[in-house]
Design a protein around this motif. Sequence first.
Motif, mmCIF file in Angstrom:
data_model
loop_
_atom_site.group_PDB
_atom_site.id
_atom_site.type_symbol
_atom_site.label_atom_id
_atom_site.label_comp_id
_atom_site.label_asym_id
_atom_site.label_seq_id
_atom_site.Cartn_x
_atom_site.Cartn_y
_atom_site.Cartn_z
ATOM 1 N N THR A 74 -10.588 19.509 -1.209
ATOM 2 C CA THR A 74 -11.677 18.632 -1.329
ATOM 3 C C THR A 74 -11.139 17.269 -1.593
ATOM 4 O O THR A 74 -11.777 16.309 -1.110
ATOM 5 N N VAL A 75 -10.041 17.080 -2.558
ATOM 6 C CA VAL A 75 -9.730 15.843 -3.118
ATOM 7 C C VAL A 75 -9.250 14.936 -2.027
ATOM 8 O O VAL A 75 -9.680 13.978 -1.633
ATOM 9 N N PRO A 76 -8.161 15.513 -1.032
ATOM 10 C CA PRO A 76 -7.694 14.668 0.095
ATOM 11 C C PRO A 76 -8.905 14.374 1.163
ATOM 12 O O PRO A 76 -8.899 13.066 1.637
ATOM 13 N N ILE A 77 -9.819 15.300 1.664
ATOM 14 C CA ILE A 77 -10.689 15.188 2.196
ATOM 15 C C ILE A 77 -11.866 14.111 1.918
ATOM 16 O O ILE A 77 -12.029 13.082 2.801
ATOM 17 N N LEU B 197 -8.242 9.068 -6.660
ATOM 18 C CA LEU B 197 -7.370 10.675 -6.634
ATOM 19 C C LEU B 197 -7.413 11.102 -7.906
ATOM 20 O O LEU B 197 -7.647 12.487 -8.226
ATOM 21 N N THR B 198 -6.975 10.483 -9.046
ATOM 22 C CA THR B 198 -6.962 10.850 -10.385
ATOM 23 C C THR B 198 -8.341 11.335 -10.790
ATOM 24 O O THR B 198 -8.227 12.507 -11.359
ATOM 25 N N PRO C 47 -2.281 -1.609 1.021
ATOM 26 C CA PRO C 47 -1.338 -1.750 0.107
ATOM 27 C C PRO C 47 -2.050 -2.396 -1.218
ATOM 28 O O PRO C 47 -1.703 -2.214 -2.376
ATOM 29 N N LEU C 48 -3.103 -3.219 -0.858
ATOM 30 C CA LEU C 48 -3.683 -4.022 -1.955
ATOM 31 C C LEU C 48 -5.112 -3.005 -2.584
ATOM 32 O O LEU C 48 -5.106 -3.181 -3.798
ATOM 33 N N LEU C 49 -5.333 -1.779 -2.044
ATOM 34 C CA LEU C 49 -6.193 -0.923 -2.312
ATOM 35 C C LEU C 49 -5.366 0.055 -3.145
ATOM 36 O O LEU C 49 -6.235 1.043 -3.546
ATOM 37 N N SER C 50 -4.086 0.494 -2.952
ATOM 38 C CA SER C 50 -3.444 1.521 -3.389
ATOM 39 C C SER C 50 -3.765 1.873 -4.834
ATOM 40 O O SER C 50 -3.948 2.971 -5.279
ATOM 41 N N PRO C 51 -3.719 0.735 -5.923
ATOM 42 C CA PRO C 51 -4.248 1.173 -7.340
ATOM 43 C C PRO C 51 -5.576 1.793 -7.447
ATOM 44 O O PRO C 51 -5.718 2.716 -8.094
ATOM 45 N N THR C 52 -6.449 1.202 -6.556
ATOM 46 C CA THR C 52 -7.932 2.119 -6.413
ATOM 47 C C THR C 52 -7.962 3.164 -5.890
ATOM 48 O O THR C 52 -8.571 4.289 -6.508
ATOM 49 N N ILE C 53 -6.831 3.710 -5.083
ATOM 50 C CA ILE C 53 -6.977 4.909 -4.373
ATOM 51 C C ILE C 53 -6.317 5.875 -5.357
ATOM 52 O O ILE C 53 -6.865 6.976 -5.420
ATOM 53 N N ALA C 54 -5.314 5.325 -6.109
ATOM 54 C CA ALA C 54 -4.770 6.090 -7.168
ATOM 55 C C ALA C 54 -5.626 6.783 -8.167
ATOM 56 O O ALA C 54 -5.614 7.549 -8.658
#
Length: 256
Positions: free
Chosen positions: A68-71, A206-207, A196-203
């Motif tokens: 579920t998390v990746p999808i 995911l957490t 790249p600029l959204l990577s902190p939000t994506i992390a």
Amino acid sequence: LYASPFLLICLSFAVWPIINVFLNSFREGYNFIKGTYKSLGFENYEKIFSDRYFVSSLKNTMLYVFITVPISTVLALLFSVLLNRKIHLHAFFQTSYFLPMVTSSIAIGLVWKYMFNSDYGIINSFLQMFGVQGPKWLRMPDDAMKALCVFGIWKSLPTSIIMLLSGLQSIDPRYYIAARMDGASSTKQFFRITLPLLSPTIALVLTTRVISASKVFNEVFVLWNSEPGPARSLYTVVFYIYESFFENWKIGLASA
């Protein structure tokens, strides 16, 4: 002095319960009502790791998280990018995607329960229009995890979309203006600027999604009438704790 009310609440309702549960996990033959126990030891831990239902709950929970998390994150990213653009009926789509956040989990679960019905559910009826025989979502153990994942992905989208949308709106538009002046395509802008600029939000998404998915309980409880799936095949860690504590009164086992 100003922080003391918060600290007292945190100690009372967060720190002490964790310590108490940790201590209870070593109490063998623990009687919750009387507050008595036979001895201290590792009997509760030995029991849970020799219980096939607990081992099954670990496997089911991990599988649910990995599916579920990746999808849900990829779908949330797609929807947030679309919602960030001023498309036609923008407000309607935004409301539709955020609706699960303000709807009762029990009500949502009951609706999905009818949708998953293998005889008259809308999902199987839709599949039959294309000549596909729909699975017995809620009846067969092999299909139960699929139903749980579909429901879980849909239910988790609103929170992830809001977080990603806020991240997208915080990106300085001057980056995109400069990229367009240099002749960068939309695809290059997405992979060279947005991601790249959204990577902190994506992390962060995911957490939070891993934490939330690891605590899956309501979905199972509602879809299968307070049972852990068909033939008790869909135990999750939280459901195992719930059943051990509230139904079997095995406090030490639940604490472990």
